[in-house]
Scaffold this motif. Structure first.
Motif, PDB file in Angstrom:
ATOM      1  N   LEU B 177       0.844  -1.205   0.000  1.00 31.74           N
ATOM      2  CA  LEU B 177       0.000   0.000   0.000  1.00 31.74           C
ATOM      3  C   LEU B 177       0.875   1.250   0.000  1.00 31.74           C
ATOM      4  CD1 LEU B 177      -2.718  -1.214   2.508  1.00 31.74           C
ATOM      5  CD2 LEU B 177      -3.154  -0.472   0.145  1.00 31.74           C
ATOM      6  N   GLY B 178       1.985   1.179   0.746  1.00 35.31           N
ATOM      7  CA  GLY B 178       2.908   2.313   0.767  1.00 35.31           C
ATOM      8  C   GLY B 178       3.516   2.572  -0.602  1.00 35.31           C
ATOM      9  N   GLU B 179       3.785   1.510  -1.307  1.00 36.01           N
ATOM     10  CA  GLU B 179       4.424   1.643  -2.617  1.00 36.01           C
ATOM     11  C   GLU B 179       3.434   2.054  -3.706  1.00 36.01           C
ATOM     12  OE1 GLU B 179       7.106  -1.166  -5.636  1.00 36.01           O
ATOM     13  OE2 GLU B 179       6.537  -1.910  -3.653  1.00 36.01           O
ATOM     14  N   HIS B 180       2.231   1.432  -3.683  1.00 38.49           N
ATOM     15  CA  HIS B 180       1.319   1.572  -4.822  1.00 38.49           C
ATOM     16  C   HIS B 180       0.075   2.418  -4.542  1.00 38.49           C
ATOM     17  CE1 HIS B 180       3.530  -1.402  -7.163  1.00 38.49           C
ATOM     18  NE2 HIS B 180       3.561  -2.186  -6.094  1.00 38.49           N
ATOM     19  N   GLY B 181      -0.225   2.719  -3.271  1.00 37.83           N
ATOM     20  CA  GLY B 181      -1.487   3.403  -2.980  1.00 37.83           C
ATOM     21  C   GLY B 181      -2.637   2.406  -3.037  1.00 37.83           C
ATOM     22  N   THR B 182      -3.791   2.894  -3.432  1.00 41.42           N
ATOM     23  CA  THR B 182      -5.004   2.064  -3.432  1.00 41.42           C
ATOM     24  C   THR B 182      -4.812   0.774  -4.227  1.00 41.42           C
ATOM     25  OG1 THR B 182      -6.402   4.012  -3.238  1.00 41.42           O
ATOM     26  CG2 THR B 182      -7.434   2.016  -4.117  1.00 41.42           C
ATOM     27  N   LEU B 183      -5.270  -0.321  -3.640  1.00 42.79           N
ATOM     28  CA  LEU B 183      -5.157  -1.627  -4.300  1.00 42.79           C
ATOM     29  C   LEU B 183      -6.514  -2.316  -4.334  1.00 42.79           C
ATOM     30  CD1 LEU B 183      -1.857  -2.888  -2.581  1.00 42.79           C
ATOM     31  CD2 LEU B 183      -2.097  -2.119  -4.959  1.00 42.79           C
ATOM     32  N   LEU B 184      -6.571  -3.356  -5.172  1.00 43.62           N
ATOM     33  CA  LEU B 184      -7.717  -4.259  -5.184  1.00 43.62           C
ATOM     34  C   LEU B 184      -7.333  -5.491  -4.372  1.00 43.62           C
ATOM     35  CD1 LEU B 184     -10.385  -5.532  -6.305  1.00 43.62           C
ATOM     36  CD2 LEU B 184      -9.016  -6.277  -8.289  1.00 43.62           C
ATOM     37  N   ALA B 185      -8.155  -5.816  -3.388  1.00 42.11           N
ATOM     38  CA  ALA B 185      -7.947  -7.064  -2.638  1.00 42.11           C
ATOM     39  C   ALA B 185      -8.919  -8.115  -3.152  1.00 42.11           C
ATOM     40  CB  ALA B 185      -8.179  -6.834  -1.151  1.00 42.11           C
ATOM     41  N   GLU B 186      -8.392  -9.329  -3.349  1.00 48.34           N
ATOM     42  CA  GLU B 186      -9.256 -10.430  -3.786  1.00 48.34           C
ATOM     43  C   GLU B 186      -8.969 -11.661  -2.932  1.00 48.34           C
ATOM     44  OE1 GLU B 186      -9.399  -9.310  -8.559  1.00 48.34           O
ATOM     45  OE2 GLU B 186      -8.775 -11.304  -7.919  1.00 48.34           O
ATOM     46  N   GLU B 187     -10.009 -12.462  -2.736  1.00 47.92           N
ATOM     47  CA  GLU B 187      -9.782 -13.753  -2.083  1.00 47.92           C
ATOM     48  C   GLU B 187      -8.903 -14.606  -2.993  1.00 47.92           C
ATOM     49  OE1 GLU B 187     -12.993 -16.661  -2.115  1.00 47.92           O
ATOM     50  OE2 GLU B 187     -13.977 -15.556  -3.746  1.00 47.92           O
ATOM     51  N   ARG B 188      -8.119 -15.471  -2.370  1.00 50.27           N
ATOM     52  CA  ARG B 188      -7.353 -16.433  -3.160  1.00 50.27           C
ATOM     53  C   ARG B 188      -8.284 -17.592  -3.483  1.00 50.27           C
ATOM     54  NH1 ARG B 188      -1.664 -19.358  -1.557  1.00 50.27           N
ATOM     55  NH2 ARG B 188      -0.971 -19.691  -3.693  1.00 50.27           N
ATOM     56  N   VAL B 189      -8.611 -17.717  -4.757  1.00 51.24           N
ATOM     57  CA  VAL B 189      -9.642 -18.674  -5.166  1.00 51.24           C
ATOM     58  C   VAL B 189      -9.063 -20.088  -5.216  1.00 51.24           C
ATOM     59  CG1 VAL B 189     -11.153 -19.353  -7.076  1.00 51.24           C
ATOM     60  CG2 VAL B 189     -10.889 -16.937  -6.486  1.00 51.24           C
ATOM     61  N   ALA B 190      -9.804 -21.036  -4.645  1.00 50.81           N
ATOM     62  CA  ALA B 190      -9.407 -22.452  -4.741  1.00 50.81           C
ATOM     63  C   ALA B 190      -9.838 -22.946  -6.110  1.00 50.81           C
ATOM     64  CB  ALA B 190     -10.083 -23.261  -3.637  1.00 50.81           C
ATOM     65  N   MET B 191      -8.972 -22.722  -7.100  1.00 51.58           N
ATOM     66  CA  MET B 191      -9.411 -23.022  -8.467  1.00 51.58           C
ATOM     67  C   MET B 191      -8.824 -24.333  -8.969  1.00 51.58           C
ATOM     68  SD  MET B 191      -7.172 -20.557 -10.917  1.00 51.58           S
ATOM     69  CE  MET B 191      -5.462 -20.184 -10.537  1.00 51.58           C
ATOM     70  N   ARG B 192      -9.590 -24.926  -9.891  1.00 55.35           N
ATOM     71  CA  ARG B 192      -9.108 -26.116 -10.582  1.00 55.35           C
ATOM     72  C   ARG B 192      -8.127 -25.739 -11.683  1.00 55.35           C
ATOM     73  NH1 ARG B 192     -14.671 -29.298 -12.038  1.00 55.35           N
ATOM     74  NH2 ARG B 192     -15.075 -30.206  -9.992  1.00 55.35           N
ATOM     75  N   ARG B 193      -8.479 -24.703 -12.378  1.00 56.70           N
ATOM     76  CA  ARG B 193      -7.674 -24.297 -13.534  1.00 56.70           C
ATOM     77  C   ARG B 193      -8.196 -22.954 -14.031  1.00 56.70           C
ATOM     78  NH1 ARG B 193      -9.962 -28.285 -18.406  1.00 56.70           N
ATOM     79  NH2 ARG B 193     -12.172 -28.094 -17.858  1.00 56.70           N
ATOM     80  N   GLU B 194      -7.492 -22.388 -15.007  1.00 60.69           N
ATOM     81  CA  GLU B 194      -7.949 -21.142 -15.626  1.00 60.69           C
ATOM     82  C   GLU B 194      -8.512 -21.419 -17.013  1.00 60.69           C
ATOM     83  OE1 GLU B 194      -5.646 -17.532 -15.021  1.00 60.69           O
ATOM     84  OE2 GLU B 194      -4.344 -18.605 -13.625  1.00 60.69           O
TER      85      GLU B 194
END
Lengths: 403, 403
Positions: B177-194
């Motif tokens: 946050l100090g480096e970039h300012g406002t960020l988007l936070a997302e849950e880490r998705v338990a994914m099978r694949r993309e």
């Protein structure tokens, strides 16, 4: 020839110099982009098909040795979009250490029909009865063997039906001899149809053949190509492919070779050769795993050749020859509008437009359709091409033969 | 916007201005050549991928409004090889009467991940849990809902895994946050694949979808694309295509849209969008009747869209990412030699080389293989790409999963 040919300092990959800026160079440029190569084009003007789209264009005349030297300087290999470069210039380039593919000793067989006829005769390959004729007496002697009419051809410079004359008597022959000098006389072959067998050959000697195709001509100009040739027996197809490979080997062709054939009741006869990508192979862009344009680049650079497997059972190419919609008084939809209509009507027909000024009779582009059934695929390709050329959709378009 | 957009005075066909001179512009140029169009490229330098092969190149910066004005002047439409053009410049161009596709109101969803998340939330589309975070307290509050680790992303400017951080605690978050300012936070998705669902949309509103593909990432960079996604149920594939069409419609996308998806046990979640040709669609050059590059041109010009039918049951694209053979101390076969070997070993694998300087990790090119069986086709494509990148053939190449 120097041992190591130059590569691009930027990409580390070949620079292919192509003499001629027509649609063949344009489509070769597309293939060169995929392979990471630079296609350098010698174009007669800035608005030729390839000059409109290529980054590396030199303007100049293919008969100008200095222009050819500039083109070849720093290039890995020099090759051709047409066969009109003087043979002596090519020998000069080779002596200066440039690679020329096909070399002049091979290329002359695509430049001079008398040289070709003599070479095929020496090789014992099938061809129409022929004679070199310098006088009316020569023509009459030839006609006494084959009957009238006789086909007279200028040995050099003809294409798309130009330089080919069907003459009915000695008087007509006299006029042509007076105008053109020495001619090639050929019997008028009772042919079923015309075929084309394409082969690529590398300096290493590797060859790759595509299925033999039928070429449909109108007024001496290729109008359609049907791949594979409908109803051609495996035996005859293989014989035609073997013939093409033998000719490529014997003449030392490097690059693409198209062997144009007459099919008769007995077999095939060689009509003429082209040593470059050829109209009879445009279908390979979508219809074969490796297009003739990519294969030409691979062959002249002595890369291993690519698979020639077809991507569908049937591919049909139809040329867009400038028609009603190219006439000065055309009042129908403009080109861009016609392309909209084409895309709406035939979402799976692939368009290739060459960017040329529209003139009646000119090869302006082509379309390719793929599918399973010759009649259906052909109807689709021909109707699409005809719409672009003439601005009309004719649902009752009549095939010349019943395939 | 003026009623009639300009066409080329030479060809009578569109001039498409593309911002960016990378490989996407390079491959779009190939498609433009077939359609008779002029692709005018704004390139940061003369040795960018597209600048090496295009006839109409303007050098300039995509953040320079004057450079953008010059690019758009006389062009039928302006479009993009990347999404880094400032939104306000695009509004200026529109106000000056230029067509911009996709327009800035749509494009911002591919430029700003916070804008995208808010739009998808408003539309009720499936996506990971997310929050805008300005402070460490915001991140801690979010983590209290989703658990650590949390994924933090810079809203703008990220690509190929850049600007994406997986953080395990508040201290790491504070540093970012100090480096970039406002960020988007997302849950880490338990994914099978993309997965990726690509759709093209025209101003008229026509849409065309390709089969949904699986994208295999390595170190955040696309390494392979498997078309269609192996083992994906028809139901889930259709749902993903419908999702992509809904997003394209709702956001008013014009041109190509790639919807990058996470597949979970329950379904799919939207990761991010690209509004241009996309790495997940390179397979369409050989693998579909109409490539994403041709389709992008058709869509931004409001031509009817082309067939998206596959040309074979399976197509696999593998990126060539600069590897051992790009290192300064590489002593093995040079690039041109490696391409010889590739062609000899895999005569039916299709190469696309971008002409860039070789550097480790860089996207230098890609290869595409077609066939009937996912495992066989994938093995072929991956081995060929790996040979170009690393100069080694590893017959025991291990798949990450068992397809």
């Amino acid at each position: 020839m120097s041992g190591t040919a130059p590569l691009s300092a930027v990409t580390g990959l070949p620079v292919v110099a192509m003499v001629g800026g027509g649609q063949l160079a344009r489509m070769t440029h597309q293939a060169a982009i995929a392979l990471g190569q630079t296609l350098r084009v010698l174009s007669a003007g800035p608005e030729e098909s390839a000059a409109l789209v290529s980054a590396d264009v030199q303007l100049g005349d293919h008969r100008d040795l200095e222009a050819l030297r500039r083109l070849a300087d720093g290039a890995t290999v020099l090759t051709f979009d047409h066969e009109h470069v003087p043979t002596e210039h090519l020998h000069e380039l080779e002596q200066a250490g440039h690679r020329v593919a096909p070399g002049p000793a091979a290329l002359v067989h695509a430049q001079d029909k008398l040289v070709l006829r003599a070479a095929l005769a020496a090789a014992g390959e099938p061809q129409p009865a022929w004679a070199r004729v310098d006088t009316v007496a020569d023509v009459e002697e030839f006609a006494a063997r084959t009957g009238w009419p006789v086909v007279l051809k200028t040995p050099r410079g003809g294409y798309d039906g130009k330089g080919v004359f069907v003459v009915g008597d000695a008087e007509e022959a006299a006029g042509l001899l007076g105008e053109h000098g020495t001619l090639l006389a050929e019997e008028r072959v009772a042919m079923r149809r015309e075929l084309s067998a394409q082969v690529a050959r590398s300096p290493f000697g590797q060859v790759a053949v595509w299925p033999v195709v039928e070429t449909v001509q109108r007024d001496g100009v290729c109008a359609e190509v049907l791949a594979p040739a409908p109803g051609l027996s495996d035996e005859r197809a293989t014989a035609a492919q073997e013939l093409a490979v033998r000719i490529a080997d014997r003449l030392g062709v490097v690059g693409m070779l198209a062997v144009e054939l007459f099919e008769t009741a007995e077999g095939v006869l060689v009509n003429e050769l082209a040593m470059r990508p050829h109209n009879s192979g445009h279908w390979t862009i979508e219809g074969a795993r490796t297009s003739q344009f990519e294969q030409h680049l691979r062959a002249v650079l002595d890369y291993p050749l690519g698979s020639t497997a077809m991507t569908a059972p049937v591919a049909v190419m139809a040329n867009v020859l400038g028609g009603a919609a190219s006439a000065p008084d055309w009042a129908g939809p403009a080109l861009d509008e016609r392309i909209h209509h084409l895309m709406a009507h035939w979402p799976d027909v692939k368009l290739h437009w060459y960017g040329k000024t529209q003139r009646p009779g000119r090869k302006l582009g082509h379309v390719t359709a793929l599918g399973d059934d010759h009649a259906e695929v052909r109807a689709r390709a021909v109707a699409a091409a005809r719409y672009l050329a003439d601005g009309v959709v004719d649902p009752a378009f009549a095939f010349e033969r019943d395939h």
